[in-house]
Design a protein around this motif. Sequence first.
Motif, PDB file in Angstrom:
ATOM      1  N   VAL A 104      31.249  41.455  61.189  1.00 21.54           N
ATOM      2  CA  VAL A 104      31.718  42.029  62.464  1.00 21.54           C
ATOM      3  C   VAL A 104      30.676  43.000  63.015  1.00 21.54           C
ATOM      4  O   VAL A 104      30.296  42.933  64.190  1.00 21.54           O
ATOM      5  CB  VAL A 104      33.075  42.751  62.281  1.00 21.54           C
ATOM      6  N   THR A 105      30.183  43.897  62.140  1.00 19.45           N
ATOM      7  CA  THR A 105      29.241  44.912  62.618  1.00 19.45           C
ATOM      8  C   THR A 105      27.951  44.270  63.114  1.00 19.45           C
ATOM      9  O   THR A 105      27.448  44.605  64.188  1.00 19.45           O
ATOM     10  CB  THR A 105      28.918  45.907  61.483  1.00 19.45           C
ATOM     11  N   VAL A 106      27.431  43.348  62.302  1.00 21.22           N
ATOM     12  CA  VAL A 106      26.126  42.748  62.622  1.00 21.22           C
ATOM     13  C   VAL A 106      26.214  41.875  63.880  1.00 21.22           C
ATOM     14  O   VAL A 106      25.246  41.735  64.609  1.00 21.22           O
ATOM     15  CB  VAL A 106      25.602  41.960  61.395  1.00 21.22           C
ATOM     16  N   LEU A 107      27.391  41.299  64.145  1.00 25.80           N
ATOM     17  CA  LEU A 107      27.524  40.482  65.358  1.00 25.80           C
ATOM     18  C   LEU A 107      27.920  41.335  66.568  1.00 25.80           C
ATOM     19  O   LEU A 107      27.439  41.107  67.683  1.00 25.80           O
ATOM     20  CB  LEU A 107      28.566  39.374  65.148  1.00 25.80           C
ATOM     21  N   ALA A 108      28.786  42.326  66.331  1.00 26.32           N
ATOM     22  CA  ALA A 108      29.288  43.109  67.473  1.00 26.32           C
ATOM     23  C   ALA A 108      28.231  44.067  68.015  1.00 26.32           C
ATOM     24  O   ALA A 108      28.154  44.290  69.225  1.00 26.32           O
ATOM     25  CB  ALA A 108      30.543  43.889  67.073  1.00 26.32           C
ATOM     26  N   PHE A 109      27.395  44.620  67.136  1.00 21.48           N
ATOM     27  CA  PHE A 109      26.456  45.638  67.618  1.00 21.48           C
ATOM     28  C   PHE A 109      25.386  45.057  68.556  1.00 21.48           C
ATOM     29  O   PHE A 109      25.151  45.619  69.633  1.00 21.48           O
ATOM     30  CB  PHE A 109      25.836  46.418  66.455  1.00 21.48           C
ATOM     31  N   PRO A 110      24.751  43.938  68.164  1.00 22.03           N
ATOM     32  CA  PRO A 110      23.792  43.350  69.131  1.00 22.03           C
ATOM     33  C   PRO A 110      24.470  42.988  70.451  1.00 22.03           C
ATOM     34  O   PRO A 110      23.889  43.163  71.525  1.00 22.03           O
ATOM     35  CB  PRO A 110      23.291  42.084  68.425  1.00 22.03           C
ATOM     36  N   LEU A 111      25.736  42.529  70.382  1.00 21.82           N
ATOM     37  CA  LEU A 111      26.465  42.231  71.615  1.00 21.82           C
ATOM     38  C   LEU A 111      26.596  43.513  72.449  1.00 21.82           C
ATOM     39  O   LEU A 111      26.363  43.516  73.667  1.00 21.82           O
ATOM     40  CB  LEU A 111      27.855  41.669  71.266  1.00 21.82           C
ATOM     41  N   ALA A 112      26.942  44.606  71.757  1.00 20.45           N
ATOM     42  CA  ALA A 112      27.083  45.890  72.465  1.00 20.45           C
ATOM     43  C   ALA A 112      25.741  46.351  73.033  1.00 20.45           C
ATOM     44  O   ALA A 112      25.677  46.868  74.155  1.00 20.45           O
ATOM     45  CB  ALA A 112      27.650  46.943  71.512  1.00 20.45           C
ATOM     46  N   LEU A 113      24.666  46.155  72.267  1.00 16.29           N
ATOM     47  CA  LEU A 113      23.330  46.583  72.731  1.00 16.29           C
ATOM     48  C   LEU A 113      22.936  45.860  74.018  1.00 16.29           C
ATOM     49  O   LEU A 113      22.476  46.476  74.973  1.00 16.29           O
ATOM     50  CB  LEU A 113      22.274  46.274  71.657  1.00 16.29           C
ATOM     51  N   VAL A 114      23.146  44.532  74.015  1.00  9.84           N
ATOM     52  CA  VAL A 114      22.718  43.735  75.170  1.00  9.84           C
ATOM     53  C   VAL A 114      23.652  43.974  76.356  1.00  9.84           C
ATOM     54  O   VAL A 114      23.214  44.258  77.479  1.00  9.84           O
ATOM     55  CB  VAL A 114      22.672  42.232  74.796  1.00  9.84           C
ATOM     56  N   LEU A 115      24.960  43.896  76.082  1.00  9.68           N
ATOM     57  CA  LEU A 115      25.927  44.052  77.162  1.00  9.68           C
ATOM     58  C   LEU A 115      25.868  45.469  77.742  1.00  9.68           C
ATOM     59  O   LEU A 115      25.973  45.657  78.967  1.00  9.68           O
ATOM     60  CB  LEU A 115      27.333  43.733  76.636  1.00  9.68           C
ATOM     61  N   GLY A 116      25.663  46.455  76.886  1.00  7.89           N
ATOM     62  CA  GLY A 116      25.552  47.842  77.352  1.00  7.89           C
ATOM     63  C   GLY A 116      24.394  48.003  78.324  1.00  7.89           C
ATOM     64  O   GLY A 116      24.503  48.669  79.353  1.00  7.89           O
ATOM     65  N   LEU A 117      23.284  47.346  77.985  1.00  3.14           N
ATOM     66  CA  LEU A 117      22.105  47.432  78.852  1.00  3.14           C
ATOM     67  C   LEU A 117      22.358  46.733  80.189  1.00  3.14           C
ATOM     68  O   LEU A 117      22.011  47.256  81.257  1.00  3.14           O
ATOM     69  CB  LEU A 117      20.910  46.792  78.137  1.00  3.14           C
ATOM     70  N   VAL A 118      23.025  45.573  80.101  1.00  2.00           N
ATOM     71  CA  VAL A 118      23.344  44.839  81.340  1.00  2.00           C
ATOM     72  C   VAL A 118      24.252  45.701  82.223  1.00  2.00           C
ATOM     73  O   VAL A 118      24.028  45.830  83.434  1.00  2.00           O
ATOM     74  CB  VAL A 118      24.014  43.486  81.010  1.00  2.00           C
ATOM     75  N   LEU A 119      25.272  46.320  81.609  1.00  2.31           N
ATOM     76  CA  LEU A 119      26.192  47.179  82.383  1.00  2.31           C
ATOM     77  C   LEU A 119      25.430  48.336  83.032  1.00  2.31           C
ATOM     78  O   LEU A 119      25.655  48.673  84.196  1.00  2.31           O
ATOM     79  CB  LEU A 119      27.290  47.740  81.473  1.00  2.31           C
ATOM     80  N   THR A 120      24.505  48.926  82.283  1.00  2.00           N
ATOM     81  CA  THR A 120      23.730  50.049  82.828  1.00  2.00           C
ATOM     82  C   THR A 120      22.933  49.614  84.045  1.00  2.00           C
ATOM     83  O   THR A 120      22.886  50.315  85.067  1.00  2.00           O
ATOM     84  CB  THR A 120      22.725  50.564  81.766  1.00  2.00           C
ATOM     85  N   MET A 121      22.299  48.452  83.926  1.00  2.00           N
ATOM     86  CA  MET A 121      21.458  47.987  85.029  1.00  2.00           C
ATOM     87  C   MET A 121      22.318  47.599  86.234  1.00  2.00           C
ATOM     88  O   MET A 121      21.962  47.888  87.378  1.00  2.00           O
ATOM     89  CB  MET A 121      20.568  46.830  84.567  1.00  2.00           C
ATOM     90  N   LEU A 122      23.475  46.964  85.968  1.00  2.00           N
ATOM     91  CA  LEU A 122      24.362  46.595  87.079  1.00  2.00           C
ATOM     92  C   LEU A 122      24.892  47.845  87.768  1.00  2.00           C
ATOM     93  O   LEU A 122      25.082  47.874  88.975  1.00  2.00           O
ATOM     94  CB  LEU A 122      25.526  45.742  86.572  1.00  2.00           C
ATOM     95  N   ARG A 123      25.120  48.889  86.971  1.00  2.00           N
ATOM     96  CA  ARG A 123      25.653  50.122  87.545  1.00  2.00           C
ATOM     97  C   ARG A 123      24.627  50.797  88.457  1.00  2.00           C
ATOM     98  O   ARG A 123      24.968  51.627  89.279  1.00  2.00           O
ATOM     99  CB  ARG A 123      26.068  51.080  86.426  1.00  2.00           C
ATOM    100  N   ARG A 124      23.359  50.441  88.291  1.00  2.00           N
ATOM    101  CA  ARG A 124      22.321  50.997  89.166  1.00  2.00           C
ATOM    102  C   ARG A 124      21.937  50.028  90.275  1.00  2.00           C
ATOM    103  O   ARG A 124      20.942  50.214  90.954  1.00  2.00           O
ATOM    104  CB  ARG A 124      21.082  51.341  88.343  1.00  2.00           C
ATOM    105  N   SER A 125      22.730  48.960  90.422  1.00  2.00           N
ATOM    106  CA  SER A 125      22.428  47.971  91.449  1.00  2.00           C
ATOM    107  C   SER A 125      22.429  48.619  92.829  1.00  2.00           C
ATOM    108  O   SER A 125      23.153  49.586  93.083  1.00  2.00           O
ATOM    109  CB  SER A 125      23.487  46.853  91.407  1.00  2.00           C
TER     110      SER A 125
END
Lengths: 270, 223
Positions: B26-47
């Motif tokens: 769970v940790t090894v799969l969820a964390f990379p998902l959080a890393l990538v999705l978190g970055l996408v959310l950050t960039m979208l929030r600065r759209s």
Amino acid sequence: MAQSNASSDDARPDARYIVEFRKVSKSFGETQVCRQLDLQVEPAEKLAIIGPSGSGKTTILRVLMTLEDIQSGYVIVDGEHLWHMERRGKLVPANEKHLRSMRTKLGMVFQHFNLFPHMTALRNITEAPMSVLGLDRAEAEERARELLDMVGLTDKADEHPSRLSGGQQQRVAIARALAMRPKVMLFDEVTAALDPELVGEVLNVLRKLAEQTDMTMIIVTHEMGFAREVADRVLFFFDGQIHEEGTPEKIFTEPERERTKAFLQAVLQH
Amino acid sequence: MDWDWQYTWDEVLPALLDGLVVTLEVTVLAFPLALVLGLVLTMLRRSRRWYVRHPVRWVIEFIRSTPPLVQLFFVFYAVPLLIGLRLSALVTGVVVLGIHYAAYLSEVYRAGIDAVPRGQWEAATALNIARAHTWRSIVLPQAIPPVIPALGNYWISLFKDTPTLLAIGLLEILTQAQRLGASDFKYVEAITMAGLMFLVLAYGSSLLVRYLERRYGTVERVV
């Protein structure tokens, strides 16, 4: 910015000039930094802009570099509108694609260098030619090394900015802007953030550029001696307008207007 | 009370190791998902587009304002009834914790990106570098190294949040310990060993984070 007829006299480019401001106004909130500004710069001209802090000198460069937009008027660079583009015979506000195509004509060196701290000096210079102009690494590095040689930093290619002095960083920043081969170079108080003993090395590079190239240079500066020596024309900017302009000889020895005299007296005393 | 070493060795450890595999999955799969999705959310929030920026901001606030347990129950029990999509407990755990932590990581990225001086964006504009390339080569390499410790803390926090998956019956470390305790009434051995396992792994992770911080924590070393 309003739409207007592309063929109206106010909007038509004048082939004699590489940069034109036509009745440009710009304000930040209540503060107006350009008031109906008219300015023409000829190809290969070296123009120095002097004036008190906050008079709007830097804004001229930032508007040209598309870092600040304008509220009214027209800016024309190399025969094309900068902040407008033509659509069905009308001038409409420029889109990002138009701005990107216009930026290829311009380069800018900043007061605080703005080098990329995570890249070596060489990489700072090759980054844009590779990603924007599509040069391959070998071509870009060859161009970068020639420029580093020109600014006297051949041996600093692999150093990161933090390992360079302010003067060296600024020389890398000049090389970085030149690597894009712009037609017009904008220098925004490029020695203002330097320790006094480092100012000379940067001014020497600018002198060399002014003497050896036919690039148009617009230089905002507080270095009066340098402006007098290098510029073809000096423009005293005050309160969002050109207060007085002329040859360096005229501005520095026989200024006509009181405000210009007062400014020069104040800065030349130091 | 006497500590039953034989029981610990024969029963507790094998069961907890089975649970450990699930926790790590769970940790090894969820964390990379959080890393990538978190970055996408950050960039979208600065759209530059408000109709992108505003909904993303709202979604982040929504995710951060509801407990992960509620989100787990919702995805595991309510979503199948609402839209007929039934996910396994493992996938539910990965998706929910991944999205939940993405909302937090987006704040971490935001802090890192805000700390990149405006002059860097302006230099990139003056050099006519495209926005996507500016993000990739200029802004993120400067924004991410300083936030590695904060990202690492969320990695440890996510790892320590995996016991919430007990609620949807996933056999991770704590579920295994609780199962053993309930069947053999030897809660002390089972829960103590589960706690020790978390301690060792969390401490190991914090050492790894410190190493990463030393290795990559300064902007200059990235490129």
